[in-house]
Design an enzyme around this catalytic site. Structure first.
Site, mmCIF file in Angstrom:
data_model
loop_
_atom_site.group_PDB
_atom_site.id
_atom_site.type_symbol
_atom_site.label_atom_id
_atom_site.label_comp_id
_atom_site.label_asym_id
_atom_site.label_seq_id
_atom_site.Cartn_x
_atom_site.Cartn_y
_atom_site.Cartn_z
ATOM 1 N N HIS A 213 0.790 -1.242 0.000
ATOM 2 C CA HIS A 213 0.000 0.000 0.000
ATOM 3 C C HIS A 213 0.816 1.283 0.000
ATOM 4 C CE1 HIS A 213 0.943 0.124 4.267
ATOM 5 N NE2 HIS A 213 0.457 1.339 4.314
HETATM 6 N N1 UDP Z 1 -4.407 -4.925 8.459
HETATM 7 C C1 UDP Z 1 -5.690 -5.436 8.505
HETATM 8 N N2 UDP Z 1 -6.251 -5.860 7.319
HETATM 9 C C2 UDP Z 1 -5.614 -5.826 6.127
HETATM 10 C C3 UDP Z 1 -4.285 -5.306 6.104
HETATM 11 C C4 UDP Z 1 -3.723 -4.852 7.282
HETATM 12 O O1 UDP Z 1 -6.308 -5.513 9.559
HETATM 13 O O2 UDP Z 1 -6.204 -6.218 5.115
HETATM 14 C C5 UDP Z 1 -3.809 -4.451 9.722
HETATM 15 C C6 UDP Z 1 -2.504 -5.104 10.057
HETATM 16 O O3 UDP Z 1 -2.712 -6.310 10.775
HETATM 17 C C7 UDP Z 1 -1.814 -4.035 10.877
HETATM 18 C C8 UDP Z 1 -2.332 -2.745 10.298
HETATM 19 O O4 UDP Z 1 -3.506 -3.078 9.569
HETATM 20 O O5 UDP Z 1 -2.203 -4.101 12.241
HETATM 21 C C9 UDP Z 1 -1.307 -2.147 9.377
HETATM 22 O O6 UDP Z 1 -1.869 -1.128 8.654
HETATM 23 P P1 UDP Z 1 -1.259 -0.577 7.301
HETATM 24 O O7 UDP Z 1 -0.461 -1.634 6.656
HETATM 25 O O8 UDP Z 1 -2.391 0.018 6.552
HETATM 26 O O9 UDP Z 1 -0.372 0.669 7.779
HETATM 27 P P2 UDP Z 1 1.109 0.815 8.322
HETATM 28 O O10 UDP Z 1 1.318 -0.132 9.446
HETATM 29 O O11 UDP Z 1 2.033 0.594 7.167
HETATM 30 O O12 UDP Z 1 1.164 2.243 8.787
#
Ligand code: UDP
Length: 365
Positions: A213
């Site tokens: 993403h």
């Molecule tokens: N997550 C979720 N469903 C999905 C993808 C990610 O619940 O389909 C959760 C994942 O387990 C983690 C969080 O979303 O706890 C991560 O979010 P994201 O990857 O959007 O953002 P980042 O951590 O990179 O800021």
């Protein structure tokens, strides 16, 4: 004692997860702290927002600003304007923000200009890549926050090293990672409630889980194609819960996805936990998912050139593959090194430490 009013600003998926454990700690702490929850609207699809409120027991937001879907500048500007309006009405003692999104920076900027102290949770992370919008958001937020809660020792030293630019050591607190608190709390619930493995007909350790993403990957056709090519060489199915931005960009670039990649809609947190825990390996450009791979002892391939979670690379848990398709394919077969350190992210009490420190600082300050 006066009641302490904390306004929490959230807007994106990982912030809902982090806020769920801190909000619970506020409720359990005492009646002297009241939390007002503000959802900026940055993530607004049901499967990027509502599902987390439903599953994680987070209270309905007191305010929903409905700002999302535009450029970084438009979103941040509109959020600042709306947050300022509500801060003038609510007059909180603290504004609390999480991580590194546009909602984080907007909340922090609106508060600091009204002389309201800012609490930053997940402070001190650095990729040292200023072309990432997240890096700019987190550096600026750290520099205007009054209380900085760092998840790791490295995050503390990053902040200390920026001390000559204005961060005082007394503002920085090492508390551990609230995402580890969340993993410990929600894992049992996930085991009881999630049916995702049955629904997708998956057997434990016989698939790879992937998420993509980050803007640097989704908005560059060459990088995105190369990542998809790397994943496509997997010898086992690759489950790809698709972020709305990635879906849009794959369509725009006309990149087709076929076997062994199986695309599904973004899933809720409980389903995600089960998908992570049972994966043979995880390939991701997410910050949170890299750590969750470690929590559930699954080897991780990071689809970036650098990571803020350097300790995972040092421990051999995480392999930086960038968008090189050969390295991606090879890294998906790496094994989790069970000799790695077990306590990189604290002891699961980060949220309680944060709430106690906010209370203490208010009382002595
Ligand atoms: N997550 C979720 N469903 C999905 C993808 C990610 O619940 O389909 C959760 C994942 O387990 C983690 C969080 O979303 O706890 C991560 O979010 P994201 O990857 O959007 O953002 P980042 O951590 O990179 O800021």
């Amino acid at each position: 004692m006066n009641v302490i009013k904390v306004i929490t600003i959230i807007g994106a998926r990982p912030q809902f997860i982090k806020a769920s454990v801190v909000s619970r700690a506020f409720k359990h702490c005492c009646e002297d702290i009241v939390e007002v929850l503000v959802h900026t609207g940055q993530h607004y699809d049901d499967n990027m927002s509502k599902v987390f409120f439903d599953e994680l027991g987070i209270s309905k937001p007191d305010y929903n600003l409905g700002v999302g879907g535009d450029s970084h500048g438009q979103n941040t500007g509109r959020m600042i304007e709306k947050i300022e309006d509500l801060l003038l009405v609510e007059k909180p003692d603290w504004v609390l923000v999480y991580g590194d999104t546009d909602s984080t920076l907007a909340g922090a900027l609106a508060a600091v200009k009204l002389h309201i102290p800012v609490v930053h949770i997940e402070a001190g992370l650095r990729s040292f890549n200023r072309s990432m919008p997240e890096e700019v958001n987190r550096v600026l937020t750290d520099h205007i926050a009054t209380l900085l809660f760092a998840p790791t020792e490295l995050a503390v030293s990053n902040l200390v090293n920026e001390g000559n630019e204005g961060i005082e050591r007394s503002k920085i607190h090492l508390v551990g990672d609230v995402m580890y608190d969340a993993a410990l709390y929600f894992y049992k619930k996930a085991e009881q409630k999630s049916k995702i493995l049955e629904t997708l007909k998956l057997s434990s350790k016989e698939y790879v889980l992937a998420t993509i993403h980050r803007q640097e990957n989704t908005d560059d056709k060459h990088r995105l194609s190369s990542i998809i090519n790397g994943l496509s060489q997997s010898s086992v199915p690759v489950i790809l819960p698709l972020h709305p931005r990635t879906k849009k960009q794959l369509n725009l670039f006309g990149i087709n996805i076929g076997t062994p990649i199986q695309v599904v809609e973004s899933v809720g947190y409980l389903d995600m936990i089960m998908l992570e825990k049972n994966a043979r390996a995880i390939a991701t450009d997410s910050g949170g998912v890299q750590k969750e791979a470690y929590f559930y002892q699954v080897s991780c391939v990071t689809l970036r050139e650098e990571t803020e979670w350097v300790e995972l690379v040092e421990q051999g848990v995480n392999h930086l593959a960038g968008y090189d398709e050969n390295i991606i394919t090879k890294s998906m077969t790496a094994k989790f090194p069970h000799t790695c350190k077990k306590d990189l992210y604290g002891d699961g009490s980060a949220a309680h430490r944060i709430v106690n420190e906010i209370l203490f600082t208010y009382l002595v300050g």
